[in-house]
Structure formats: C-alpha cells, structure tokens
Design a protein around this motif. Structure first.
Motif, PDB file in Angstrom:
ATOM      1  N   MET A   1       4.834  -0.440   6.028  1.00 14.96           N
ATOM      2  CA  MET A   1       4.876  -1.030   4.675  1.00 14.96           C
ATOM      3  C   MET A   1       5.819  -2.130   4.560  1.00 14.96           C
ATOM      4  SD  MET A   1       3.333   1.560   3.422  1.00 14.96           S
ATOM      5  CE  MET A   1       3.579   2.622   1.951  1.00 14.96           C
ATOM      6  N   ILE A   2       4.900  -3.175   3.855  1.00 14.22           N
ATOM      7  CA  ILE A   2       5.347  -4.741   3.729  1.00 14.22           C
ATOM      8  C   ILE A   2       5.110  -5.245   2.354  1.00 14.22           C
ATOM      9  CG2 ILE A   2       5.609  -5.410   6.216  1.00 14.22           C
ATOM     10  CD1 ILE A   2       2.866  -6.991   5.749  1.00 14.22           C
ATOM     11  N   ASP A   3       5.721  -6.193   1.881  1.00 12.32           N
ATOM     12  CA  ASP A   3       5.253  -6.783   0.489  1.00 12.32           C
ATOM     13  C   ASP A   3       4.055  -7.785   0.927  1.00 12.32           C
ATOM     14  OD1 ASP A   3       6.701  -5.385  -1.118  1.00 12.32           O
ATOM     15  OD2 ASP A   3       8.524  -6.757  -0.992  1.00 12.32           O
ATOM     16  N   PHE A   4       2.975  -7.760   0.125  1.00 17.44           N
ATOM     17  CA  PHE A   4       1.776  -8.612   0.629  1.00 17.44           C
ATOM     18  C   PHE A   4       1.146  -8.961  -0.968  1.00 17.44           C
ATOM     19  CE2 PHE A   4      -1.761  -5.785   0.671  1.00 17.44           C
ATOM     20  CZ  PHE A   4      -1.148  -4.549   0.720  1.00 17.44           C
ATOM     21  N   ASP A   5       0.207  -9.998  -1.103  1.00 21.25           N
ATOM     22  CA  ASP A   5      -0.366 -10.083  -2.083  1.00 21.25           C
ATOM     23  C   ASP A   5      -1.861  -9.666  -1.904  1.00 21.25           C
ATOM     24  OD1 ASP A   5      -1.975 -11.415  -4.085  1.00 21.25           O
ATOM     25  OD2 ASP A   5      -1.251 -13.289  -3.730  1.00 21.25           O
ATOM     26  N   VAL A   6      -2.172  -8.778  -2.857  1.00 20.90           N
ATOM     27  CA  VAL A   6      -3.663  -7.871  -2.732  1.00 20.90           C
ATOM     28  C   VAL A   6      -4.737  -9.066  -2.899  1.00 20.90           C
ATOM     29  CG1 VAL A   6      -4.935  -6.065  -3.619  1.00 20.90           C
ATOM     30  CG2 VAL A   6      -2.324  -5.949  -3.399  1.00 20.90           C
ATOM     31  N   LYS A   7      -4.537  -9.637  -4.011  1.00 17.68           N
ATOM     32  CA  LYS A   7      -5.827 -10.731  -4.371  1.00 17.68           C
ATOM     33  C   LYS A   7      -5.947 -11.582  -3.107  1.00 17.68           C
ATOM     34  CE  LYS A   7      -5.743 -14.994  -7.038  1.00 17.68           C
ATOM     35  NZ  LYS A   7      -4.994 -15.662  -7.860  1.00 17.68           N
TER      36      LYS A   7
ATOM     37  N   ASN B   1       3.566  -3.299  -2.498  1.00 17.74           N
ATOM     38  CA  ASN B   1       4.074  -2.982  -1.188  1.00 17.74           C
ATOM     39  C   ASN B   1       3.124  -1.874  -0.406  1.00 17.74           C
ATOM     40  OD1 ASN B   1       6.047  -0.679   0.265  1.00 17.74           O
ATOM     41  ND2 ASN B   1       7.103  -2.792   0.393  1.00 17.74           N
ATOM     42  N   GLY B   2       2.724  -2.120   0.595  1.00 12.22           N
ATOM     43  CA  GLY B   2       1.878  -1.203   1.532  1.00 12.22           C
ATOM     44  C   GLY B   2       1.700  -1.503   2.865  1.00 12.22           C
ATOM     45  N   ASP B   3       0.712  -0.801   3.539  1.00 13.57           N
ATOM     46  CA  ASP B   3       0.337  -1.254   4.839  1.00 13.57           C
ATOM     47  C   ASP B   3      -0.855  -2.115   4.724  1.00 13.57           C
ATOM     48  OD1 ASP B   3      -0.955  -1.308   7.426  1.00 13.57           O
ATOM     49  OD2 ASP B   3       0.069   0.515   7.987  1.00 13.57           O
ATOM     50  N   GLN B   4      -0.664  -3.437   4.983  1.00 17.29           N
ATOM     51  CA  GLN B   4      -1.377  -4.543   4.548  1.00 17.29           C
ATOM     52  C   GLN B   4      -2.677  -4.261   5.675  1.00 17.29           C
ATOM     53  OE1 GLN B   4       0.032  -8.475   5.541  1.00 17.29           O
ATOM     54  NE2 GLN B   4      -1.583  -9.368   4.249  1.00 17.29           N
ATOM     55  N   GLY B   5      -2.401  -3.870   7.007  1.00 18.86           N
ATOM     56  CA  GLY B   5      -3.464  -3.942   7.832  1.00 18.86           C
ATOM     57  C   GLY B   5      -4.428  -2.756   7.504  1.00 18.86           C
ATOM     58  N   LYS B   6      -4.105  -1.540   6.898  1.00 14.13           N
ATOM     59  CA  LYS B   6      -4.939  -0.459   6.310  1.00 14.13           C
ATOM     60  C   LYS B   6      -5.589  -0.848   5.219  1.00 14.13           C
ATOM     61  CE  LYS B   6      -3.053   2.739   9.500  1.00 14.13           C
ATOM     62  NZ  LYS B   6      -2.110   1.891  10.186  1.00 14.13           N
ATOM     63  N   ILE B   7      -4.907  -1.408   4.357  1.00 10.97           N
ATOM     64  CA  ILE B   7      -5.752  -1.773   2.889  1.00 10.97           C
ATOM     65  C   ILE B   7      -6.730  -2.647   3.260  1.00 10.97           C
ATOM     66  CG2 ILE B   7      -5.326  -2.782   0.662  1.00 10.97           C
ATOM     67  CD1 ILE B   7      -4.010  -0.140   1.214  1.00 10.97           C
TER      68      ILE B   7
ATOM     69  N   PRO C   1      -1.252   1.864  -7.174  1.00 12.62           N
ATOM     70  CA  PRO C   1      -0.076   2.012  -8.282  1.00 12.62           C
ATOM     71  C   PRO C   1       1.001   1.030  -7.962  1.00 12.62           C
ATOM     72  CG  PRO C   1      -0.169   3.884  -6.693  1.00 12.62           C
ATOM     73  CD  PRO C   1      -1.224   3.162  -6.457  1.00 12.62           C
ATOM     74  N   LEU C   2       1.230   0.349  -9.032  1.00 14.24           N
ATOM     75  CA  LEU C   2       2.259  -0.712  -9.039  1.00 14.24           C
ATOM     76  C   LEU C   2       3.796   0.057  -9.066  1.00 14.24           C
ATOM     77  CD1 LEU C   2       1.061  -3.462 -11.570  1.00 14.24           C
ATOM     78  CD2 LEU C   2       1.284  -3.661  -9.165  1.00 14.24           C
ATOM     79  N   LYS C   3       3.864   1.118  -9.625  1.00  5.43           N
ATOM     80  CA  LYS C   3       4.983   2.047  -9.343  1.00  5.43           C
ATOM     81  C   LYS C   3       4.755   3.285  -8.635  1.00  5.43           C
ATOM     82  CE  LYS C   3       8.227   0.963 -13.017  1.00  5.43           C
ATOM     83  NZ  LYS C   3       8.528   1.115 -14.324  1.00  5.43           N
ATOM     84  N   LYS C   4       5.384   3.499  -7.435  1.00  7.61           N
ATOM     85  CA  LYS C   4       5.071   4.461  -6.754  1.00  7.61           C
ATOM     86  C   LYS C   4       6.028   5.736  -6.702  1.00  7.61           C
ATOM     87  CE  LYS C   4       3.409   2.000  -3.346  1.00  7.61           C
ATOM     88  NZ  LYS C   4       2.985   1.780  -1.796  1.00  7.61           N
TER      89      LYS C   4
END
Ligand code: ADP
Length: 478
Positions: free
Chosen positions: A326-332, A365-371, A475-478
C-alpha cells in the motif's frame, strides 16, 4: 370364568390382528358357563364342603377331572397365544417396548397361574386344602407386574384405565341407587340420572381414547423426527469430511498450478526475449516471411505470458499469498498513464479513445501496481471486444468513493450473462465468436484485487451490440 377371560386377553393383548370375534367369544364362553352352572347347581364337580376344625374340606364329584382338564387346556391355549404374539415381535426392531410388555405379562401371569393351579387344583386333588385360599391371592403377583408395566413401560394407558374405572363405578353407583329407590319418583329420577351418566360416561371415555391416540401419533412423529435429525447429523458430518477432503485437494491443485506456471514462465521469457531480439535485427536482417513467423511467435508468447500470470495470480489469491503493497498515489494520473500506454494497441485496432476527470483530488492509498493491472485489464478487454468505435475513461468522485468508468462501443453483454461474468473461466458466447484468445480469468482476478481494497467492480450494458461500461469503485475512507 378367570380362565375364559384370560384367554380373551391373550388373544387381544398386543396382537395386531383382531382375533377376538363375537363367535370366538361365544365359543370360548360356553364351556366355562356350563361348568360354572354345574359347580353351583349340582354336586358332580364339587361334591361336598364341610369344616374340619379350621380347615374347609372339599370332596369332588366325578366330573372334577374333566373340569381340571378344561382349566389346563384354557391356560395352555393362553400361553400358546402369547408365544405366537412373541414370535411375530421377535425379530422386529421397532417392537422392543412390546417385547418388554409381553415379558412382564408373561412372568406375572405365569407365577399367578402356576401357584393358583397348584393351590386350587393340584393340592386339593391329593386332599390338601390348607392352601386353597392362597391361589386367588396370588393374582396379586399378576396385578403387581401389570401395574409396574403400566407405569414403567406404558403397557396400558393409565389415564384410560382410570377414566374407565371412574365411569364404571359411577354407573354402578347410580344403578344401585336406581334399583334400591324407595319411591317410583326416586326410581324415575335415578333412572334418568343413570341414562345421563351412561351418555356422558361414553363421551368421556371416547374423548380420553381419542386424546391418547392423538398423543401416540404425536409421539410416533416425534420419534420419526428424532431419527431424521440423527440422519441429518450424520449427513452433516459426512459432508464436513467431504468438504475437508475437497479443501485438501483444492490446496494440492493450487500448489501444482503455482509450481507448473513458475516452471513455464522462465522458458517463456527466454523465447519472448529471443523473438524480440530477432525482430529488432540483432541477429541480422530476416526475409519477410521469417519476420512474420517470428512476429507470430512473439505475439503468442505475449498471450501465453498473460495467461500464465493470471494463473499465478489466481493461485496466490486462493492460497492467501497475494501481497498488497500500500502506498499513496494519484488514481487519476494512474488511469491516464495506463490509457496512454495502451494507446498504440487502441489505434492499431482503429479505435478512438478519450479521457476525462473531475477537477478534484484523487489521491488514494492502495497497491498501485495491482490497481494499474486491473485498469489495464479492463482497457485491454475493451480493445478486444470492440470491433469499431472507441473507448472512454472517466474518473469522478461519487458518495465518498472514487469512481472509474471504462466505456466502450463494443459487442456489449446480455443481461443473463452479467451475474456470472466475474466468476472463474466465465466467457460469453459472443466473446468466443469475437476473440478466441481469452481464459475468462481476468475479470475474476480484477474482482478479487478490488475487493481486497474494500472496493467494488461491476459492469453495465444495454445488451448485445450496445457496448459496455465497467466500473471500479474505490472507497476514500476504508
Ligand atoms: P477473457 O477476456 O480472457 O475471456 P475476462 O475475465 O477478462 O476473460 O472476461 C470475461 C468475459 O467477459 C469475456 O470473455 C467476455 O465475454 C466478457 N467481457 C469482458 N470485457 C468485455 C467488454 N468490454 N465487452 C464485452 N464483453 C466483455
């Protein structure tokens, strides 16, 4: 008359068939009635009774032997009936209670009958009268055993017996009152009372009998239910065992899958690498037909790598070995980058593409690679299943969730296929016609990965040929 009624009892008691017919009652009653008449009105059985000191001495007439023989025959018939009934119960597993009841009646009556016959027939025959009173008293043994069987083993229904005794006593009492009434008026009054008590008495006994039979039915049903429950419990344990075994096999399958795919991956990488070098001219120029063949090898390798990776993902997911960093990243930005990376493929297919996003903060916040893998997979699908038209991606925020919508103008999905789409190996008929390469595993892996992030992925389509939109909700809040 005791021998006679005992014979009736032996025919009726516990027997399934109705053996006691009216003709039988009459037939069996005739000899005892005649013998009773002879005892009372003649001296051919009992000749004389006189007192000698305290003892009553009886001398017998010439029919006494015949009378004794009849008595023995009657009791012998009784025990023959008991034996026949016992034989029908012997091997029946559901007649355990009946066997116990029969046992009590057998022992109780045998003791009473044997002692009674000895005291009242055998001993007096040889001139001993001292114990003649003992025989009738011995019926107490029978009564004792029967009472025990009633209480302990429900031989007869105590409630029915109590009701019958009560009703009969009442009738007897009212009958006496009627017979001994002094005036006609009293007699009529008591007679009326007798008729009324007979009427209500019959109703009462019938009511109790009905209640008892209903209760017996309920008890039988409860027993059946208990049996069924026991069976169910057994089925459950069998099922649990089978389930454990299946889990074991499933684990074995996953282990094998992960082993096999790992083994395939390294040679694949080598083949793909050399094919790529060949295409780039590192081993010299190739003539066109060779180039085309190597290009096919490279493409097929590429497809195989995707399949192998999907299998590896699945075995990791099912063994619970999938790791999420898990890391912080920009989804857009991630969406836009992924689309740009795949643009060459989109254009090669002759499709258009567009990207739009709300002017908001999409840090997550999530696994950038998997998303990225999931988004890439969905765009890949859109390319695969869109013969003409285009693909558009829209990123927005809805109800405290980031919503990514990937729409295409492709072959669409039938309503009935939608619920199964995210299951393992699920492919639609249309997809099979359109694109033969595909395992039906991509969406399953996507769903597992998104759900591991507490998100949701689903599809909407107006139907076959009308395009589809795949949604990812994070979800923005997990
Ligand atoms: P694969 O594409 O390897 O068959 P997926 O799990 O990625 O497996 O997709 C499962 C099925 O969902 C596809 O076979 C296809 O029937 C359907 N599907 C997926 N994406 C689309 C799409 N964009 N348009 C129409 N059908 C699709």
């Amino acid at each position: 008359m005791m021998a006679n009624t005992f014979l009736f009892f032996s025919l009726e008691f516990l027997s399934n068939k109705k053996l006691l017919s009216l003709s039988r009652v009459l037939l069996y009653s005739v000899p005892p009635i005649i013998l009773t008449g002879i005892i009372v009105f003649s001296n051919t059985i009992i000749n004389q009774v006189f007192l000698m000191g305290d003892t009553r001495i009886v001398t017998f007439g010439y029919i006494y032997y015949f009378y004794s023989l009849i008595m023995f025959i009657y009791f012998a018939l009784c025990y023959k009936n008991f034996y026949l009934t016992y034989k029908t119960f012997k091997n029946a597993t559901d007649k355990r209670v009946e066997r116990i009841q029969l046992y009590y009646v057998f022992v109780g009556t045998s003791l009473s009958v044997i002692i009674g016959l000895i005291c009242d027939i055998v001993l007096p025959f040889f001139g001993y009268f001292t114990f003649y009173w003992f025989g009738p008293i011995m019926t107490i043994i029978f009564v004792g055993f029967t009472v025990f069987a009633i209480i302990k083993h429900h031989l007869f229904n105590a409630k029915v017996i109590a009701t019958e005794i009560f009703v009969l006593s009442l009738w007897g009492f009212v009958l006496m009152r009627t017979l001994f009434s002094e005036t006609l008026q009293d007699q009529l009054l008591n007679g009326g009372l007798l008729v009324t008590t007979i009427f209500f008495g019959v109703l009462l006994i019938r009511g109790v009998l009905k209640e008892v039979s209903q209760r017996e039915k309920i008890e039988a049903l409860a027993k059946d239910l208990e049996k069924a429950n026991k069976n169910l419990a057994k089925v459950n344990t069998d099922l649990a065992k089978a389930n454990d075994r299946l889990k074991e096999l499933d684990n074995l399958k996953n282990e094998f899958l992960s082993f096999a795919t790992h083994q395939i991956r390294s040679p694949l990488t080598a083949i793909k690498g050399y094919a790529s070098l060949l295409l780039e001219g590192d081993f010299g120029e190739m003539i066109d037909p060779v180039k085309n063949a190597v290009h096919t090898i490279f493409q097929s390798c590429q497809n195989l790598v995707i399949i192998v990776n999907e299998f590896l993902d699945i075995s990791r997911i099912e063994q619970g070995r999938m790791k999420y960093d898990m890391i912080d990243f920009d989804v857009k930005k991630l969406c836009e980058d992924t689309l740009n990376e795949l643009k060459p493929n989109i254009e090669k297919q002759g499709l258009t593409s567009s990207f739009s996003a709300e002017d908001k903060n999409f840090m997550w916040n999530g696994d950038q690679g998997k998303i990225k893998q999931v988004i890439g997979n969905l765009i890949d699908n859109s390319i695969k299943y869109t013969p003409h038209g285009g693909i558009s991606i829209k990123v927005s925020i809805k109800d405290k969730n980031i919503l990514i919508a990937i729409s295409d103008t492709g072959i669409g999905i039938n309503k009935e296929d939608i619920p199964k789409l995210f299951e393992k190996f699920s492919r639609t008929k249309e997809a099979n016609k359109q694109n033969v390469i595909g395992t039906g595993l991509g969406l399953y892996v996507a769903k597992q990965m998104i759900e591991a992030h507490k998100g949701r992925v689903w599809v909407e389509s107006k139907g076959s040929g009308l395009g589809s939109t795949f949604y990812i909700e994070l979800p923005l809040k997990k």
